[in-house]
Design an enzyme around this catalytic site. Structure first.
Site, PDB file in Angstrom:
ATOM      1  N   GLY A  40       3.234  -3.347   4.156  1.00  0.00           N
ATOM      2  CA  GLY A  40       3.681  -3.584   5.527  1.00  0.00           C
ATOM      3  C   GLY A  40       2.606  -3.148   6.499  1.00  0.00           C
ATOM      4  O   GLY A  40       2.113  -1.999   6.432  1.00  0.00           O
ATOM      5  N   GLY A  52       2.717  -3.797  10.177  1.00  0.00           N
ATOM      6  CA  GLY A  52       3.135  -4.095  11.548  1.00  0.00           C
ATOM      7  C   GLY A  52       2.618  -2.994  12.453  1.00  0.00           C
ATOM      8  O   GLY A  52       1.470  -2.542  12.326  1.00  0.00           O
ATOM      9  N   ILE A  80       3.540   0.321  12.775  1.00  0.00           N
ATOM     10  CA  ILE A  80       3.258   1.632  12.170  1.00  0.00           C
ATOM     11  C   ILE A  80       2.170   1.507  11.100  1.00  0.00           C
ATOM     12  O   ILE A  80       1.263   2.352  11.018  1.00  0.00           O
ATOM     13  CB  ILE A  80       4.554   2.256  11.599  1.00  0.00           C
ATOM     14  CG1 ILE A  80       5.546   2.519  12.730  1.00  0.00           C
ATOM     15  CG2 ILE A  80       4.243   3.546  10.846  1.00  0.00           C
ATOM     16  CD1 ILE A  80       6.943   2.928  12.279  1.00  0.00           C
ATOM     17  N   ASP A 134       1.046  -7.567   3.224  1.00  0.00           N
ATOM     18  CA  ASP A 134       2.112  -7.937   4.161  1.00  0.00           C
ATOM     19  C   ASP A 134       2.054  -9.455   4.318  1.00  0.00           C
ATOM     20  O   ASP A 134       1.193  -9.986   5.022  1.00  0.00           O
ATOM     21  CB  ASP A 134       1.900  -7.243   5.520  1.00  0.00           C
ATOM     22  CG  ASP A 134       3.069  -7.471   6.481  1.00  0.00           C
ATOM     23  OD1 ASP A 134       3.740  -8.520   6.366  1.00  0.00           O
ATOM     24  OD2 ASP A 134       3.297  -6.601   7.338  1.00  0.00           O
ATOM     25  N   CYS A 192       6.948  -1.130   5.600  1.00  0.00           N
ATOM     26  CA  CYS A 192       7.683  -2.386   5.796  1.00  0.00           C
ATOM     27  C   CYS A 192       9.074  -2.052   6.340  1.00  0.00           C
ATOM     28  O   CYS A 192       9.521  -0.917   6.260  1.00  0.00           O
ATOM     29  CB  CYS A 192       7.809  -3.124   4.473  1.00  0.00           C
ATOM     30  SG  CYS A 192       8.404  -2.097   3.129  1.00  0.00           S
ATOM     31  N   THR A 208       7.775   6.597   4.460  1.00  0.00           N
ATOM     32  CA  THR A 208       8.415   6.917   5.743  1.00  0.00           C
ATOM     33  C   THR A 208       9.124   5.673   6.277  1.00  0.00           C
ATOM     34  O   THR A 208       9.494   5.635   7.449  1.00  0.00           O
ATOM     35  CB  THR A 208       7.372   7.367   6.792  1.00  0.00           C
ATOM     36  OG1 THR A 208       6.376   6.343   6.912  1.00  0.00           O
ATOM     37  CG2 THR A 208       6.719   8.682   6.423  1.00  0.00           C
ATOM     38  N   ARG A 235      11.968   3.065   4.671  1.00  0.00           N
ATOM     39  CA  ARG A 235      13.400   3.184   4.448  1.00  0.00           C
ATOM     40  C   ARG A 235      13.639   3.532   2.983  1.00  0.00           C
ATOM     41  O   ARG A 235      12.964   3.001   2.096  1.00  0.00           O
ATOM     42  CB  ARG A 235      14.134   1.863   4.771  1.00  0.00           C
ATOM     43  CG  ARG A 235      14.385   1.632   6.255  1.00  0.00           C
ATOM     44  CD  ARG A 235      15.416   2.614   6.848  1.00  0.00           C
ATOM     45  NE  ARG A 235      15.627   2.430   8.275  1.00  0.00           N
ATOM     46  CZ  ARG A 235      14.950   3.068   9.241  1.00  0.00           C
ATOM     47  NH1 ARG A 235      14.013   3.945   8.938  1.00  0.00           N
ATOM     48  NH2 ARG A 235      15.234   2.857  10.509  1.00  0.00           N
ATOM     49  N   GLU A 251      21.344   9.220   2.653  1.00  0.00           N
ATOM     50  CA  GLU A 251      21.008  10.339   3.547  1.00  0.00           C
ATOM     51  C   GLU A 251      22.315  10.944   4.064  1.00  0.00           C
ATOM     52  O   GLU A 251      23.232  10.189   4.391  1.00  0.00           O
ATOM     53  CB  GLU A 251      20.145   9.830   4.700  1.00  0.00           C
ATOM     54  CG  GLU A 251      18.799   9.303   4.176  1.00  0.00           C
ATOM     55  CD  GLU A 251      17.874   8.756   5.257  1.00  0.00           C
ATOM     56  OE1 GLU A 251      18.212   8.863   6.450  1.00  0.00           O
ATOM     57  OE2 GLU A 251      16.821   8.220   4.900  1.00  0.00           O
ATOM     58  N   HIS A 253      14.236  12.647   7.335  1.00  0.00           N
ATOM     59  CA  HIS A 253      14.177  11.462   8.197  1.00  0.00           C
ATOM     60  C   HIS A 253      13.793  11.878   9.630  1.00  0.00           C
ATOM     61  O   HIS A 253      14.448  11.507  10.599  1.00  0.00           O
ATOM     62  CB  HIS A 253      15.507  10.698   8.193  1.00  0.00           C
ATOM     63  CG  HIS A 253      15.358   9.284   8.669  1.00  0.00           C
ATOM     64  ND1 HIS A 253      16.148   8.247   8.224  1.00  0.00           N
ATOM     65  CD2 HIS A 253      14.503   8.724   9.573  1.00  0.00           C
ATOM     66  CE1 HIS A 253      15.793   7.118   8.831  1.00  0.00           C
ATOM     67  NE2 HIS A 253      14.797   7.384   9.659  1.00  0.00           N
ATOM     68  N   ALA A 308      10.471  11.659  10.737  1.00  0.00           N
ATOM     69  CA  ALA A 308       9.130  11.149  11.075  1.00  0.00           C
ATOM     70  C   ALA A 308       9.071  10.582  12.488  1.00  0.00           C
ATOM     71  O   ALA A 308       8.042  10.624  13.146  1.00  0.00           O
ATOM     72  CB  ALA A 308       8.708  10.094  10.058  1.00  0.00           C
ATOM     73  N   PHE A 309      10.166  10.041  12.954  1.00  0.00           N
ATOM     74  CA  PHE A 309      10.171   9.378  14.270  1.00  0.00           C
ATOM     75  C   PHE A 309      10.021  10.353  15.424  1.00  0.00           C
ATOM     76  O   PHE A 309       9.667   9.966  16.536  1.00  0.00           O
ATOM     77  CB  PHE A 309      11.492   8.618  14.482  1.00  0.00           C
ATOM     78  CG  PHE A 309      12.675   9.534  14.700  1.00  0.00           C
ATOM     79  CD1 PHE A 309      13.344  10.087  13.638  1.00  0.00           C
ATOM     80  CD2 PHE A 309      13.075   9.866  15.985  1.00  0.00           C
ATOM     81  CE1 PHE A 309      14.416  10.945  13.827  1.00  0.00           C
ATOM     82  CE2 PHE A 309      14.151  10.730  16.199  1.00  0.00           C
ATOM     83  CZ  PHE A 309      14.817  11.269  15.112  1.00  0.00           C
TER      84      PHE A 309
HETATM   85  P1  NAI Z   1       7.176  -3.740  12.245  1.00  0.00           P
HETATM   86  O1  NAI Z   1       8.274  -4.751  12.255  1.00  0.00           O
HETATM   87  O2  NAI Z   1       6.158  -3.735  13.323  1.00  0.00           O
HETATM   88  O3  NAI Z   1       6.401  -3.818  10.834  1.00  0.00           O
HETATM   89  C1  NAI Z   1       7.068  -3.976   9.611  1.00  0.00           C
HETATM   90  C2  NAI Z   1       6.174  -4.851   8.741  1.00  0.00           C
HETATM   91  O4  NAI Z   1       6.723  -4.926   7.423  1.00  0.00           O
HETATM   92  C3  NAI Z   1       6.070  -6.293   9.265  1.00  0.00           C
HETATM   93  O5  NAI Z   1       4.729  -6.608   9.566  1.00  0.00           O
HETATM   94  C4  NAI Z   1       6.612  -7.133   8.114  1.00  0.00           C
HETATM   95  O6  NAI Z   1       5.917  -8.348   7.965  1.00  0.00           O
HETATM   96  C5  NAI Z   1       6.366  -6.201   6.919  1.00  0.00           C
HETATM   97  N1  NAI Z   1       7.168  -6.531   5.755  1.00  0.00           N
HETATM   98  C6  NAI Z   1       8.474  -6.884   5.720  1.00  0.00           C
HETATM   99  N2  NAI Z   1       8.848  -7.108   4.430  1.00  0.00           N
HETATM  100  C7  NAI Z   1       7.744  -6.880   3.670  1.00  0.00           C
HETATM  101  C8  NAI Z   1       7.506  -6.949   2.282  1.00  0.00           C
HETATM  102  N3  NAI Z   1       8.436  -7.330   1.398  1.00  0.00           N
HETATM  103  N4  NAI Z   1       6.269  -6.642   1.848  1.00  0.00           N
HETATM  104  C9  NAI Z   1       5.283  -6.261   2.692  1.00  0.00           C
HETATM  105  N5  NAI Z   1       5.452  -6.205   4.035  1.00  0.00           N
HETATM  106  C10 NAI Z   1       6.675  -6.506   4.508  1.00  0.00           C
HETATM  107  O7  NAI Z   1       7.913  -2.344  12.171  1.00  0.00           O
HETATM  108  P2  NAI Z   1       7.302  -0.893  12.452  1.00  0.00           P
HETATM  109  O8  NAI Z   1       7.570  -0.490  13.847  1.00  0.00           O
HETATM  110  O9  NAI Z   1       5.925  -0.849  11.924  1.00  0.00           O
HETATM  111  O10 NAI Z   1       8.258  -0.013  11.535  1.00  0.00           O
HETATM  112  C11 NAI Z   1       8.235  -0.173  10.124  1.00  0.00           C
HETATM  113  C12 NAI Z   1       9.434   0.513   9.525  1.00  0.00           C
HETATM  114  O11 NAI Z   1       9.301   1.927   9.636  1.00  0.00           O
HETATM  115  C13 NAI Z   1      10.762   0.221  10.252  1.00  0.00           C
HETATM  116  O12 NAI Z   1      11.317  -1.008   9.883  1.00  0.00           O
HETATM  117  C14 NAI Z   1      11.616   1.369   9.787  1.00  0.00           C
HETATM  118  O13 NAI Z   1      12.235   1.025   8.574  1.00  0.00           O
HETATM  119  C15 NAI Z   1      10.596   2.486   9.544  1.00  0.00           C
HETATM  120  N6  NAI Z   1      10.728   3.559  10.537  1.00  0.00           N
HETATM  121  C16 NAI Z   1      10.964   4.815  10.072  1.00  0.00           C
HETATM  122  C17 NAI Z   1      11.120   5.860  10.959  1.00  0.00           C
HETATM  123  C18 NAI Z   1      11.329   7.254  10.456  1.00  0.00           C
HETATM  124  O14 NAI Z   1      11.721   8.135  11.234  1.00  0.00           O
HETATM  125  N7  NAI Z   1      11.067   7.526   9.181  1.00  0.00           N
HETATM  126  C19 NAI Z   1      11.085   5.642  12.407  1.00  0.00           C
HETATM  127  C20 NAI Z   1      10.767   4.288  12.800  1.00  0.00           C
HETATM  128  C21 NAI Z   1      10.612   3.280  11.879  1.00  0.00           C
END
Ligand code: NAI
Length: 330
Positions: A153, A155, A157, A176, A209, A236, A238, A267, A285, A287-288
C-alpha cells in the site's frame, strides 16, 4: 446567512471546545456520550448531522429511520466500517470521513517500530529492567542502510513512510496495484507489480493498505514464507490484513525475527500468544494519535459538517455510490 441546525456529537467526546467555534452560535450541539446506537434515539428526530467517533461499534438503519432531517454522518476518523453505507445511502444520508489527519503520525509510528526492532531495543530494555547488563543481546543487529523495505500500500501513509525510510538509507519498494503509474518516480522509490517478488526481496515489510477484499489476510502463512528468513513485519494498517496465527507461527519458527503491531484481528488484543511473544513490539491502536493530530481531526470533522449545513458539497464523501436522492448538495 448564519448557520443553523442540530448536530449530535454521538460518542467519545465529553466537551466541544474544538467544535463549538467551528459551528458558531446558531448551531445547537448535543453531546450525547453514547456507547451504543440506541443511546442516540432521544435526539434523532431533530438531528441535521451526526459526528461519530468510535465508541459506537455500529450505526445502522435503526438510527437512520428515526432521523427524518439527517443529512450526514461524519465519521471523525479514517475508517468507516462502523457505518452501514448502504442503509444511509438508501435514505439519502451522506457518510463522510476525515482521511488525512494522522498521516504523519502513523508513518512516524511505523518507522519508530521498525527502528526499535532493528536496533533490538525492546529486548535490551526488558533485560536491563531485570537488572542485567548483556551487550550480546545486540549481536546480529543488521545495519539499516542499504536494506530493502517493502511497503504493501502506497497511498498517503505509505508515501510518508517511504520518505522517512529513504532518509535512513533504505531501499524502498512498494506493491500497490491501485495507485497511478509514476508514483514511484515522484517518490524516488521502486514499484513491484506483484506481491511475491516484493516480499522475497524485502528485509522488512510494512503494511499501509486499507482493509478490503484484496487485502484481508494479505499477510498469511504463504506470503510470510516468501520473506527472507529473519525479517521484520510492521502492521499499523488494520488487524485483519494479517493472519495473526500465521504471524505467531512465523515468529516461533524464526522465519520472522520480530514484528511491530499496532492493530489486531480483535481489539482490544485477546491473543495471549502474541501479547507474550518476546520479539513483538505492541501498541494499542495508538499510531494515529498526537496532540496536534487529534485537534486537527476534530476540526476537520466539524468543518465537514459545517460545509454540509451551509449547503456546500462535502470534501470526503464515502458513500457516493450508495447515495440515492441525496439530502445534501453534491
Ligand atoms: P490511502 O487510501 O491513502 O492508502 C491506502 C492504499 O492501500 C491505497 O493506495 C490502495 O491502493 C492500497 N491498497 C488497497 N488494497 C491493497 C492491496 N490489496 N494491496 C496493496 N495495496 C492496496 O490510506 P492511508 O491514509 O494511507 O491509510 C492507510 C490505512 O492506514 C488506512 O486505511 C487505515 O486502515 C490505516 N490507518 C491506521 C491508523 C492507526 O492508528 N493505526 C490511523 C489511520 C489509518
Amino acid at each position: 446567512m448564519s448557520r443553523s441546525g442540530t448536530v449530535i456529537i454521538a460518542d467519545f467526546l465529553e466537551e466541544s471546545a474544538v467544535e463549538s467555534p467551528v459551528f458558531g452560535n446558531g448551531v445547537k450541539l448535543v453531546i450525547a456520550k453514547a456507547h451504543e446506537e440506541k443511546d442516540l434515539q432521544p435526539w434523532l428526530a431533530d438531528a441535521d448531522a451526526i459526528l461519530l467517533f468510535h465508541d459506537i461499534a455500529s450505526m445502522t438503519d435503526a438510527t437512520f429511520e428515526r432521523a427524518p432531517k439527517l443529512k450526514t454522518v461524519v465519521r471523525a476518523g479514517v475508517g468507516f466500517n462502523n457505518v452501514d453505507l448502504v442503509a444511509a445511502g438508501r435514505r439519502g444520508i451522506s457518510v463522510c470521513n476525515v482521511p488525512d489527519y494522522g498521516t504523519e503520525e502513523v508513518a512516524d509510528h511505523a518507522m519508530g517500530m521498525l527502528l526499535s526492532l532493528v536496533r533490538h531495543l525492546p529486548i535490551c530494555d526488558s533485560s536491563m529492567r531485570r537488572g542485567q547488563w548483556d551487550y550480546t543481546l545486540a549481536h546480529n543487529t543488521p545495519r539499516l542502510r542499504g536494506k530493502t523495505l517493502g511497503l504493501i500500500g502506497c497511498g498517503r501513509i505509505g508515501s510518508a513512510m517511504a520518505l522517512r525510510a529513504k532518509a535512513f538509507g533504505l531501499d524502498v519498494v512498494f506493491y500497490d496495484p491501485y495507485v497511478a503509474p509514476g508514483l514511484e518516480k515522484a517518490l524516488g522509490i521502486r514499484r513491484s507489480l506483484k506481491l511475491e517478488p516484493m516480499m522475497r526481496e524485502s528485509h522488512f515489510v510494512s503494511l499501509h493498505c486499507y482493509l478490503g477484499a484484496t487485502s484481508h489476510a494479505i499477510i498469511d502463512e504463504k506470503s510470510l514464507s516468501w520473506m527472507r528468513p529473519g525479517g521484520i513485519l510492521v502492521n499499523t494498517a488494520r488487524g485483519p490484513c494479517v493472519d495473526q496465527k500465521a504471524l505467531v507461527a512465523a515468529l516461533d519458527s524464526g522465519q520472522l525475527y520480530a514484528a511491530g503491531i499496532d492493530v489486531f484481528e480483535r481489539e482490544p488484543l485477546d491473543d495471549e500468544a502474541l501479547r507474550n511473544h518476546p520479539r513483538v513490539l505492541l501498541s494499542p491502536h495508538s499510531a494515529f494519535y498526537s496532540l496536534e493530530g487529534f485537534v486537527e481531526l476534530r476540526t476537520k470533522a466539524a468543518e465537514e459538517v459545517a460545509r454540509i449545513l451551509d449547503g456546500e458539497p462535502p470534501m470526503n464523501l464515502v458513500n457516493r455510490e450508495q447515495l440515492q436522492n441525496p439530502r445534501i448538495k453534491l
